[in-house]
Design an enzyme around this catalytic site. Sequence first.
Site, PDB file in Angstrom:
ATOM      1  N   THR A 143       0.514  -1.273  -0.024  1.00  0.00           N
ATOM      2  CA  THR A 143       0.130  -0.016  -0.213  1.00  0.00           C
ATOM      3  C   THR A 143       0.866   1.278   0.095  1.00  0.00           C
ATOM      4  O   THR A 143       1.735   1.252   0.591  1.00  0.00           O
ATOM      5  CB  THR A 143      -1.056  -0.178   1.137  1.00  0.00           C
ATOM      6  OG1 THR A 143      -1.253   1.357   1.387  1.00  0.00           O
ATOM      7  CG2 THR A 143      -0.152  -0.151   2.562  1.00  0.00           C
ATOM      8  N   ASP A 144       0.313   2.417  -0.546  1.00  0.00           N
ATOM      9  CA  ASP A 144       0.986   3.547  -0.341  1.00  0.00           C
ATOM     10  C   ASP A 144       1.312   4.079   0.948  1.00  0.00           C
ATOM     11  O   ASP A 144       2.163   5.106   1.206  1.00  0.00           O
ATOM     12  CB  ASP A 144       0.411   4.702  -1.432  1.00  0.00           C
ATOM     13  CG  ASP A 144      -0.946   5.040  -0.828  1.00  0.00           C
ATOM     14  OD1 ASP A 144      -1.489   4.341   0.054  1.00  0.00           O
ATOM     15  OD2 ASP A 144      -1.503   6.239  -1.537  1.00  0.00           O
ATOM     16  N   GLU A 145       0.277   3.604   1.905  1.00  0.00           N
ATOM     17  CA  GLU A 145       0.630   4.282   3.343  1.00  0.00           C
ATOM     18  C   GLU A 145       2.010   3.729   3.982  1.00  0.00           C
ATOM     19  O   GLU A 145       2.265   4.212   4.896  1.00  0.00           O
ATOM     20  CB  GLU A 145      -0.434   3.703   4.211  1.00  0.00           C
ATOM     21  CG  GLU A 145      -1.727   4.021   3.755  1.00  0.00           C
ATOM     22  CD  GLU A 145      -2.726   3.953   4.872  1.00  0.00           C
ATOM     23  OE1 GLU A 145      -4.195   3.920   4.698  1.00  0.00           O
ATOM     24  OE2 GLU A 145      -2.665   4.033   6.032  1.00  0.00           O
ATOM     25  N   TYR A 193      -1.310  -0.326  11.378  1.00  0.00           N
ATOM     26  CA  TYR A 193      -1.593  -0.954   9.926  1.00  0.00           C
ATOM     27  C   TYR A 193      -0.390  -0.545   9.128  1.00  0.00           C
ATOM     28  O   TYR A 193       0.017  -1.520   8.641  1.00  0.00           O
ATOM     29  CB  TYR A 193      -3.052  -0.350   9.403  1.00  0.00           C
ATOM     30  CG  TYR A 193      -3.144  -0.535   8.066  1.00  0.00           C
ATOM     31  CD1 TYR A 193      -3.251  -1.740   7.486  1.00  0.00           C
ATOM     32  CD2 TYR A 193      -2.857   0.491   7.310  1.00  0.00           C
ATOM     33  CE1 TYR A 193      -3.348  -2.111   6.039  1.00  0.00           C
ATOM     34  CE2 TYR A 193      -3.070   0.151   5.842  1.00  0.00           C
ATOM     35  CZ  TYR A 193      -3.141  -1.178   5.247  1.00  0.00           C
ATOM     36  OH  TYR A 193      -3.446  -1.416   3.834  1.00  0.00           O
ATOM     37  N   LYS A 243       2.075  -3.428   7.371  1.00  0.00           N
ATOM     38  CA  LYS A 243       2.002  -3.537   5.808  1.00  0.00           C
ATOM     39  C   LYS A 243       3.805  -3.299   5.558  1.00  0.00           C
ATOM     40  O   LYS A 243       4.205  -3.952   4.666  1.00  0.00           O
ATOM     41  CB  LYS A 243       1.139  -2.580   5.101  1.00  0.00           C
ATOM     42  CG  LYS A 243      -0.220  -2.799   5.144  1.00  0.00           C
ATOM     43  CD  LYS A 243      -0.527  -4.335   4.758  1.00  0.00           C
ATOM     44  CE  LYS A 243      -0.514  -4.312   3.122  1.00  0.00           C
ATOM     45  NZ  LYS A 243      -0.891  -5.561   2.570  1.00  0.00           N
TER      46      LYS A 243
END
Length: 331
Positions: A127-129, A151, A155
């Site tokens: 994810t870009d997060e 989270y 990731k």
Amino acid sequence: MKLLVTGGAGFIGSNFVRRAIRDELPGIEGAEILVLDALTYSGVRANLAPVEDDPRFEFVHGDIRDERLLDELFPRVDGVVHFAAESHVDRSVLDSGVFVETNVLGTQRLLDASLRHGVERFVHVSTDEVYGSIEEGEWDERFPLEPNSPYAASKAGSDLLARSYHRTHGLNLSITRCSNNYGPYHFPEKLIPLFTTNLLDGRRVPLYGTGENVRDWLHVDDHCRGIALVYAGGRPGEVYNIGGGTQLTNVEITERILELTGHDWSAVEHVADRKGHDLRYCVNIDKIAEELGYEPQVPFDAGLAEVVQWYRDRRDWWEPLKERAALDSAR
Ligand code: NAD
Ligand code: DAU
């Protein structure tokens, strides 16, 4: 070719599976699909109803951390597309344990099983997060990872583990980092489906903080097409950002949903901000565009209008999920 799709009963995984079975994903046409999903709160078997009877589709109810089960399944597959995860930031703020268990440990178990059984190809859906938050400009794939929520940290852990299995063991693996998805079958805890279903029920919507946070919204069809392109043609050991949707503040997206559901700002409740709330995400997608010919295809306003209509038409899908979520939080 047979693909193991983990988390295939979730929002994005089920889109990938439905479209793979309909041969709508470039480079993996004709693939057989074996879904492995633990059916947690966000895994919904009905998401796979449209392909349930297809001879190329099979479902296994199980956990990605279950090594014995992985040893049964892996000899039967050629490659892995790994979606399974705990995916909701707010839940990770309340309790991060299961995020580490599923996202980090679960990914490690899949990577080890891939080595034991010599799978040909592995795509890890990140994810870009993992990049953190960026006030201006864009992240390309060389940016350092500075995750802010539990989270995103879990990731980032799985993303880096995946990379290490290529570097250390030579696993034929690529990683995708995508921006915020929207689309049908999106669990009604995330901003777009939560606000839409609340408004369809005449209830107010909780906007966090100032609402100035920016997200880059991409239709789930575009994300899944990008993942298929990476599976089929991505270079081993490489990371590919996926995005290029529409950047909007939460105030702007709320305005659009209010308009599409026939409400005004009196339906918005300003609530306390999310802890550690990332201000802005923005990925640069030059690499996947140049190497694999990816570009987003679904225009945002048309896509959002279709999604709001989908939620209008599919109360049978989301009402039981919201009822169950309300019961769970009351316990
Ligand atoms: P989701 O919560 O809708 O689906 C997750 C799925 O994983 C569910 O079906 C759940 O049952 C399954 N699962 C959870 N734990 C499991 C376990 N231990 N074993 C087997 N299955 C398990 O999530 P989503 O929004 O579809 O996200 C899918 C993936 O895409 C995640 O890895 C997420 O980090 C990533 N991602 C999501 C977005 C987004 O905007 N939603 C954007 C970029 C990347
Ligand atoms: O960027 C990719 C990520 O996008 C994925 O990795 C995550 O799995 C996915 O959940 C999503 O994370 P976000 O935190 O950006 O999505 P969410 O829909 O939870 O929130 C979007 C924005 O809306 C965020 O700025 C917080 C805000 N928000 C969210 C909710 C649920 C509100 O203002 N009110 C809400 O009730």
